[in-house]
Design an enzyme around this catalytic site. Sequence first.
Site, PDB file in Angstrom:
ATOM      1  CG  ASP A   1      37.566  44.691  48.504  1.00  0.00           C
ATOM      2  OD1 ASP A   1      37.481  44.743  47.251  1.00  0.00           O
ATOM      3  OD2 ASP A   1      37.299  45.663  49.235  1.00  0.00           O
TER       4      ASP A   1
ATOM      5  CD  GLU B   1      42.197  49.341  52.956  1.00  0.00           C
ATOM      6  OE1 GLU B   1      41.296  48.470  52.912  1.00  0.00           O
ATOM      7  OE2 GLU B   1      42.214  50.323  52.200  1.00  0.00           O
TER       8      GLU B   1
ATOM      9  CE1 TYR C   1      41.170  45.221  49.662  1.00  0.00           C
ATOM     10  CE2 TYR C   1      41.150  45.327  52.057  1.00  0.00           C
ATOM     11  CZ  TYR C   1      40.916  45.909  50.824  1.00  0.00           C
ATOM     12  OH  TYR C   1      40.458  47.198  50.768  1.00  0.00           O
TER      13      TYR C   1
END
Length: 366
Positions: free
Chosen positions: A147, A46, A129
């Site tokens: 996002d 991520e 996020y």
Amino acid sequence: MIIEHENSDKININAFQSDLISWFKREQRDLPWRKDQDPYKVWVSEIMLQQTRVDTVIPFFNRFIDWFPTIDALADADEDKVLKAWEGLGYYSRVRNLQSAVKEVREKYNGEVPNTPKEIAELKGVGPYTAGAILSIAYGVPEPAVDGNVMRVLSRILSIWDDIAKPSSRKIFEQAVRDLISHDDPSAFNQALMELGALICTPTSPSCLLCPVREHCQAFFEGVQEELPVKTKKTKTRKVQLAAAVLLNSDGKILIHKRPASGLLANLWEFPNVELHHSLQNEREQVSNLFSQELKLNTELDKIIGQIDHVFSHLVWNIKVYTGKISADFQDRMDWRLVSFDEMEEFAFPVSYQKIYQMFRNSLEE
């Protein structure tokens, strides 16, 4: 269960979840970080995927996990090696924060990535996020991971006309995910939203006829999918003119410089460079003078071999590239090194300076 969002018609949540997750489990891409639900691997992926395309990330992820397969391995690693592993991905503060955070995880949580919103959000570099992605994908916690892809998808599904460029809008989309998310399979739900935005519900020319949740989409029914999401344009980027030089000493070694420990591209290596504040006459001589005055280098510049343009989010570098020689009496000093061509492979350079080095190598073959 049925939800009615402001400015939208009703949406059947259970049907939406079922259609979305079924599509994802049938069509999801085979990505290396999806092979298990290891929180550390999810976290690394991520962080890498921020501002970077999936296809670009895959080889970097594989190399990074090969070099640093565990939290302990990354926590113990030398920063120069970590930067080298990240070389080419850009946004180097991301990996510095990641290494700082995994050290904290080892010290405070016995090497286990925390599984609560409060604890995980306190880790360095872990924003809302990333926290939501790790919690939902690795731990099955029904937290939003919002996002740009997710905001685009939901702005169309729910006909949300708030400007996604405004930080305040994120709360609207986070609440929308909380209302919609599957509590039975939050991992697949959040990944499906991301996948839908990447493959189907794209920024321009979305593939609505292939969309598994088309019948739930307000923008499609209204014919406004091309108008959403609302996003104001960024402010104009600043242009900076630089001159950089690949300088060799009499032994054929190359002079490189380590950037400061804070600021843009911190602790990465570069070739000597100066900023040009106005166009110069007798440019080569004046650039050489700037090298002498600002960098305390006694150089003899040869020729311009090309120009590199490199775009950051907030500025553009236009770099004129010279070759030349450094005085024979130059010795290594703080943050300056003379290295062989083979040794160059050991140092992490920003993409712009990798391009400069390749340009220089190409010039040797001409």
